[in-house]
Design a protein around this motif. Structure first.
Motif, PDB file in Angstrom:
ATOM      1  N   LYS A  51      46.941  29.743 101.319  1.00 50.81           N
ATOM      2  CA  LYS A  51      46.320  28.167 101.136  1.00 50.81           C
ATOM      3  C   LYS A  51      47.461  27.347 101.546  1.00 50.81           C
ATOM      4  O   LYS A  51      48.350  27.374 100.858  1.00 50.81           O
ATOM      5  N   LYS A  52      47.119  26.463 102.536  1.00 52.14           N
ATOM      6  CA  LYS A  52      47.983  25.322 102.510  1.00 52.14           C
ATOM      7  C   LYS A  52      47.757  24.433 101.701  1.00 52.14           C
ATOM      8  O   LYS A  52      46.913  23.800 101.209  1.00 52.14           O
ATOM      9  N   ARG A  53      48.894  23.811 101.053  1.00 49.08           N
ATOM     10  CA  ARG A  53      49.129  22.953 100.082  1.00 49.08           C
ATOM     11  C   ARG A  53      49.975  21.619 100.569  1.00 49.08           C
ATOM     12  O   ARG A  53      49.680  20.704  99.494  1.00 49.08           O
ATOM     13  N   ALA A  54      50.618  21.634 101.158  1.00 49.78           N
ATOM     14  CA  ALA A  54      51.483  20.637 101.674  1.00 49.78           C
ATOM     15  C   ALA A  54      51.587  20.484 103.232  1.00 49.78           C
ATOM     16  O   ALA A  54      51.707  21.758 103.920  1.00 49.78           O
ATOM     17  N   VAL A  55      51.688  19.430 103.758  1.00 52.44           N
ATOM     18  CA  VAL A  55      51.959  19.245 105.037  1.00 52.44           C
ATOM     19  C   VAL A  55      53.315  18.273 105.197  1.00 52.44           C
ATOM     20  O   VAL A  55      53.295  17.393 104.485  1.00 52.44           O
ATOM     21  N   ILE A  56      54.339  19.014 106.050  1.00 47.85           N
ATOM     22  CA  ILE A  56      55.548  18.012 106.172  1.00 47.85           C
ATOM     23  C   ILE A  56      55.504  17.556 107.529  1.00 47.85           C
ATOM     24  O   ILE A  56      55.305  18.396 108.534  1.00 47.85           O
ATOM     25  N   VAL A  57      55.744  16.304 107.896  1.00 45.65           N
ATOM     26  CA  VAL A  57      55.799  15.710 109.103  1.00 45.65           C
ATOM     27  C   VAL A  57      57.203  15.519 109.408  1.00 45.65           C
ATOM     28  O   VAL A  57      58.132  14.891 108.535  1.00 45.65           O
ATOM     29  N   THR A  58      57.936  15.844 110.510  1.00 45.28           N
ATOM     30  CA  THR A  58      59.237  15.396 110.936  1.00 45.28           C
ATOM     31  C   THR A  58      59.176  14.327 111.717  1.00 45.28           C
ATOM     32  O   THR A  58      58.299  13.887 112.394  1.00 45.28           O
TER      33      THR A  58
END
Length: 92
Positions: A51-58
């Motif tokens: 399950k995805k729990r975080a989204v990191i944007v670069t």
């Protein structure tokens, strides 16, 4: 040049200085951001099927999905010195 790296789960590392935001994946705008990144081949899925729990944007426009909680990533960024959490002095 020294690059500070952070573990975002399952041995995957991200350069700390490239992170713009770490957000939860539930809101509609974040879901659109993820979909747009996927369509533009800028999505990196580091969840290993979990399950995805975080989204990191670069800063380069890449979007990284991880199964680690945003709070855990924040804690790793701000003080954790555990070998599994934070990797210093890696060369590019």
């Amino acid at each position: 040049m020294d690059v500070k790296m952070i573990n975002v789960g399952y041995g995957n590392l991200v350069a700390v200085n490239r992170i713009v935001a770490i957000v939860a994946p539930e809101s509609a705008p974040i879901k659109r951001l993820v979909q747009d990144a996927k369509e533009n081949y800028k999505l990196i899925d580091a969840t290993y099927g979990r399950k995805k729990r975080a989204v990191i944007v670069t800063d380069s426009g890449y979007v990284l999905l991880t199964s680690v909680q945003p709070e855990t990533i924040y804690r790793r960024l701000n003080g954790s010195k555990l070998e599994d959490d934070l990797y210093d002095d890696l060369e590019e």
